[in-house]
Design an enzyme around this catalytic site. Structure first.
Site, PDB file in Angstrom:
ATOM      1  N   GLY A  87     -12.595   4.080   2.341  1.00 54.31           N
ATOM      2  CA  GLY A  87     -11.305   3.916   2.991  1.00 54.31           C
ATOM      3  C   GLY A  87     -10.607   2.650   2.541  1.00 54.31           C
TER       4      GLY A  87
ATOM      5  CG  HIS B 185     -16.616   7.945   9.685  1.00 55.99           C
ATOM      6  ND1 HIS B 185     -16.467   7.045   8.655  1.00 55.99           N
ATOM      7  CD2 HIS B 185     -15.689   7.610  10.622  1.00 55.99           C
ATOM      8  CE1 HIS B 185     -15.486   6.203   8.961  1.00 55.99           C
ATOM      9  NE2 HIS B 185     -15.006   6.518  10.135  1.00 55.99           N
TER      10      HIS B 185
ATOM     11  CB  SER C  19      14.492 -15.602  -5.428  1.00 53.30           C
ATOM     12  OG  SER C  19      14.849 -15.082  -6.690  1.00 53.30           O
TER      13      SER C  19
ATOM     14  CD  GLU D  92       5.991  -7.387  -2.252  1.00 58.45           C
ATOM     15  OE1 GLU D  92       5.198  -6.427  -2.367  1.00 58.45           O
ATOM     16  OE2 GLU D  92       6.928  -7.570  -3.054  1.00 58.45           O
TER      17      GLU D  92
ATOM     18  CG  PHE E  87      10.454  -6.687  -0.325  1.00 60.05           C
ATOM     19  CD1 PHE E  87      10.736  -5.337  -0.232  1.00 60.05           C
ATOM     20  CD2 PHE E  87      11.106  -7.425  -1.289  1.00 60.05           C
ATOM     21  CE1 PHE E  87      11.649  -4.724  -1.082  1.00 60.05           C
ATOM     22  CE2 PHE E  87      12.024  -6.831  -2.154  1.00 60.05           C
ATOM     23  CZ  PHE E  87      12.297  -5.482  -2.053  1.00 60.05           C
TER      24      PHE E  87
ATOM     25  CG  HIS F 177      16.971  -5.649  -2.465  1.00 60.07           C
ATOM     26  ND1 HIS F 177      16.832  -4.337  -2.831  1.00 60.07           N
ATOM     27  CD2 HIS F 177      16.117  -6.353  -3.261  1.00 60.07           C
ATOM     28  CE1 HIS F 177      15.944  -4.246  -3.818  1.00 60.07           C
ATOM     29  NE2 HIS F 177      15.496  -5.448  -4.092  1.00 60.07           N
TER      30      HIS F 177
END
Lengths: 658, 658
Positions: free
Chosen positions: A158, A263, A383, A410, A436, A472
């Site tokens: 996973g 599991h 930036s 990110e 983001f 954005h």
């Protein structure tokens, strides 16, 4: 290595997991049973730890990325002598126990990370490894080695399917983190089905493509496990290591082992037979044999000697290197100068630039005062402007670097910052465009839940982004962050508020802070003193412009819209107050008296202006109030054009007030 | 292939990009210049499209995942004859233009996906490829082939570093999507720096490990590009294809090409020399030669013939297969039975189960009525319970399957659902635990921005999750989703509201819907009719229990807390109304009259109860109101214990009302 004893201990760990899951009728047996031999080797042989000093600086770190297998961790912490008692194990998943459903940092001695959300622990382990590399580079001397730990993590299928893990793995390979050892519990089963239903990658080839060393072993062969770990520890070759351990999920419960039913808790109903099969006594649950107890007691004594020898080295080092020792001590204590805010130089009165640019100045002042402060960017230093000048770049060649080039990763940035923060030697921060923040939200949530003082530097706020357009332009992102418990979100309204915001983030020790900075230039709000604005941010909200007559109207604003509120108030005249509210969360932590002094209940004519969705503002403007905001996605055009097009102007405030 | 003409067209495309970026002084030159030859081959030779029918069902799909290179797309759409005029190109990034900063679906003919947030387009392309595979399997017959398109995408280093792309790549390889061709613009440069600063993976080896075919070529060699694409198209071998095209970023502007400065608009100041170097006339900007115009005009005629031939095939197919044609037409029209809600069988009056379980019944009823409806789960079908019985599993061996096993890849699930929705042939839905909505938030945002009718099935809401603890208990997630513009968030309060919620999601055509379902059983609210509850959900909010005397108090609730509000009202007596508010967004779209009829302004004594953060409720309870919620993270213990511990009970409502 005493394989007979360790094999027995592995089965006893299986028994603990079965009994605990059986009692609460929930939890996951697959990993604790499938990885029992791995646990035996780690805690019985390979890991360096001393249970009475769970925060020993030079311990090996162990992260259970597959956190649903929490009983693995609790069993081995209990067996190896951490302060996790048999009673604690019995209270698995019970209210207020120290053995919650998933491992939680701060709750349990020996738990190095809050895990469960898959993939995160891999990123955390990478953060720990980065921290370890930098600690060794920063603090070791020719005379004294105080850091030479390894970082281990167990991940499952996973975790490996998750993008956050893949990002972190790429970063680790590129950064040469050869102190990192992942053990991949490769059991060919996921929660829902056999793994082949959803995955077909060649794991070894994959890791090799990412500049890792990879080896595949039988995960139940104690000798093979120990040998693979020893090889991994000794190869200081600039490559992280993965040990692909082929295991049988739920091993020990014949009815479910090797299947998806193994599991979760599905096997719990078969435990009587399973326990008998493992040679555990029918009449004693949570059984640990005298031999196992004796083995780990002896190991603890041996570990104590290692720890004490290290402590002597540390003491000698601290004496010989008082400045380094002070830096390390401050790091561990999360201590920064209490007057940090005042140590950031004031901006010139005519300064007019973006708050991200102000941030560039501020962060460098902060970095001088707080040597343990690190920062990074997801390919956007140019930036986000959070680069520490003369801080150097962290890399395989330079572990001293304070600037971390996370790449366009990110989510891993968030998880790695968490790992650095868990380790607690350095203060971590990471930057990207605000929009983001969505990509790393899973990690932000865990930072908040785990009280990690991570700082996020999110620039390019709202439609001021301009031509890049709605993809954005974050209009909802600030509000989306504000609803996360224990996350401070600060949206400063000028350069001085930006200074206060950075100070607030660094002064905070019990949770993360997101700084929201503009792309576009905004003026200084010079009517108030520098100190008033910075202190105002620390309080979360303050009177930015006091009414000159009887108070009739309150304008509330944050960030780049503070200028419009103040300009409108100036034009509207006497009875209008402007409240700057850069951080809702800090404001809510102030006394009721202070809040009332800023926002008197009696004044119901209130107007908020913020270039984002308005939903959260109703709490402050009330039923009689008005909100000016952007309840839609933005548009592609120059930022000032979009602001006007969407009515985020001084004139809108004036119109609303009349 | 006319390489002389295509080379010239490539340079003219470079000129268009330079001129457009120069005019608006923003944008990204790196990709449009670096990929000009790739564009020439795609639009001049390899792609199947007909500009006058941009939605031609059997066109090849092209996604620019590296959306910042939008001028690449606009240039080639213009050159190849789509309805993107020279004037449109001149208005690049201007307000209300059809050439926004990043490509936006719906805004521009020929733009197949809203891209820019990196990595998403890769997932979208995988969704398109899945849709194409299923469309061929579902609709083609032995006599007629109406679907045999390929899906192309251009991605850069940035996309490939993103976890969402890596998840989607793994899924595509495992699913055998050999109709998918990625072109990797491998220019060794990212926004901030040379790519080697952040990446070191062996891309070819990586793709091979994911079961892809991979080839590396010179990205400026027209013949090599065409040949690689031809090979990729013809190899029906069950493996997706990547063409690793080594390119020179910003090629054509010697001052910046090959460097990070070539990525953005930095080269714009050198365009006079650059244009001269490319042989473009100094006195005419936005120049397109007569030869290029003639070439694409001729190509358009040829494409028209292909299109018309296909149209004849389609007509014959439709005549021969009226039921399939009706299904396809309904899919494309986003049409579902308008009485869908009433076609879902009512639950037995004594039904008491989790809303996720009710969802299992409902989704199967919906799936019968809406054959184009597909669903998937991120390794949690057994828990999210959204499996379509007898729907089959989508796989490399069975493209007809309606159940998609996404693996533990939530973010890719979101991006792939978006791709399916962009294609518009099928209705996409995906499921995971609510807390992991954070993992796909980047994709949810884009679905909302692009008006995609995707359905998210998020189960295991709030602290009802129980023993899994705070890592798995979403207390802020519902609110975090509600602030996203154009996303409907529905949190149904019983099984009948759940039926209404699914109907609402399917009936919606202009945006996504998130369904929030419980893990734990909750009772039916039988005081109101089945229809009233289902219709109430479609309205977003309704009176769930009318006061019996003069209205004094309004209790507002959603989801599993509706039962407590109703129980409290029953105990409190006459003047108490209960409003069920399962979907804020739908409620806000109702008329002011309706909203006033449900929540009369005059009644200010209002209490909300919802097992999550309270911030957003102030809009509805007002200054005089009270909120009952959970403004902290949860805890690990049985769900009912946690509910009590945190005060989410009938008694809390009663106490607040007194």
């Amino acid at each position: 290595m005493n394989t007979t004893l360790l094999a027995q201990a592995a089965n006893e760990a299986r028994g603990l997991a079965m009994d605990a899951v059986h009692v609460c009728n929930s939890g996951h047996l697959g990993l604790p049973l499938g990885c029992a031999e791995i646990g035996a080797v780690l805690f019985g042989e390979s890991l360096r730890y001393y249970p009475d000093a769970p925060k020993w600086l030079n311990r090996d770190r162990f992260v259970l990325s597959a956190g649903h297998g929490s009983m693995f961790l609790y069993s081995w912490l209990h067996l190896s002598g951490f302060a996790v008692s048999r009673d604690d194990v019995k209270k698995f998943r019970a209210l207020h126990s120290i053995t919650p459903g998933h491992p939680e940092y701060h709750e349990t001695p020996g738990v190095e990370a809050t895990t469960g959300p898959l993939g995160q622990g891999v990123g955390n382990a990478v953060g720990y490894a980065l921290s370890g590399k930098r600690a060794a580079a920063r603090f070791n001397t020719a005379e004294h080695t105080i850091f030479d730990q390894h970082v281990f993590a167990i991940l499952g299928d996973g975790c490996l399917q998750e993008g956050v893990a893949k990002e972190a793995i790429a970063f680790a390979g590129h950064s040469g983190l050869d102190n990192l050892i992942l053990i991949y519990d490769s059991n060919d089963v996921t929660l829902d089905a056999m793994a082949k239903v959803t995955q077909g990658e060649d794991a070894e080839q994959y890791f090799l493509s990412q500049r890792w060393d990879a080896v595949t072993i039988d995960g139940h062969d104690l000798g093979a496990i120990a040998s693979a770990i020893e090889t991994a520890k000794s190869a200081k070759n600039g490559r992280p290591k993965v040990i692909i351990a082929k295991t049988l999920i739920g091993k020990g419960i014949p009815e479910v082992q090797g299947t998806a039913k193994g599991h979760g808790e599905g096997g719990a109903k078969f435990i009587d037979g399973a326990r008998a099969g493992l040679g555990l006594p029918a009449d004693e649950h949570f059984y640990v044999s005298a031999e196992t107890v004796a083995f780990f007691a002896e190991k603890k004594e041996a570990s104590k000697a290692v720890f004490e020898k290290w402590q002597a080295t540390y003491d000698a080092w601290a004496k010989a290197n008082p400045e380094l020792a002070a830096e390390l001590t401050a790091g561990v204590a999360l201590s920064v100068p209490s007057d940090l805010s005042s140590k950031i130089p004031a901006f010139a009165a005519d300064y007019k630039d973006a708050t991200r640019s102000a941030g560039a100045t501020v962060i460098n002042a902060v970095a001088k005062e707080v040597p343990q402060f690190l920062t990074g960017s997801a390919d956007l230093f140019g930036s986000t402007k959070n680069y520490i000048k003369d801080g150097g770049d962290f890399s395989a060649e330079n572990a001293l670097g304070r600037n971390i080039w996370f790449g366009i990763r990110e989510h891993a940035m968030g998880a790695i910052c968490n790992g650095i923060a868990y380790d607690g030697l350095f203060r971590a921060s990471g930057a990207t465009f605000l929009v983001f923040a969505d990509y790393l939200r899973g990690s932000i949530r865990l930072a908040a839940l785990s009280n990690l003082p991570v700082t996020y530097i999110f620039t390019h706020d709202s439609v001021g982004v301009g031509e890049d357009g709605p993809t954005h332009q974050p209009v909802e992102t600030v509000s989306g962050l504000r609803v996360i418990p224990n996350l401070d979100v600060i949206r400063p309204g000028d350069a001085e508020e930006t200074a206060g915001a950075f100070a607030a983030a660094l002064l905070r020790t019990d949770g993360p802070t997101a700084l929201i900075l503009t792309r576009q230039a905004i003026p200084l709000m010079n009517d108030l003193s520098v100190e008033a604005r910075r202190d105002g941010v620390l309080r979360g909200g303050y009177i930015a412009r006091k009414e000159t007559g009887g108070l009739t109207t309150i304008l509330l604003a944050t960030g780049s819209e503070l200028q419009y509120a103040i300009a409108a108030a100036t034009e509207l005249g006497d009875g209008v107050r402007v409240v700057s509210l850069p951080c809702f969360e800090r404001f809510e932590r102030q006394s009721a008296e202070y809040r009332e002094s800023v926002l008197p209940k009696a004044v119901t004519k209130r107007i908020s202006i913020e270039a984002g969705v308005t939903d959260l503002w109703w709490k402050y403007v009330g039923t009689e109030g008005k909100t000016i905001g952007i309840d839609r996605f933005g548009m592609s055009a120059p930022g000032d054009v979009v602001f006007k097009e969407l009515g985020i102007t001084k004139d809108s405030v004036i119109a609303a007030a009349k």
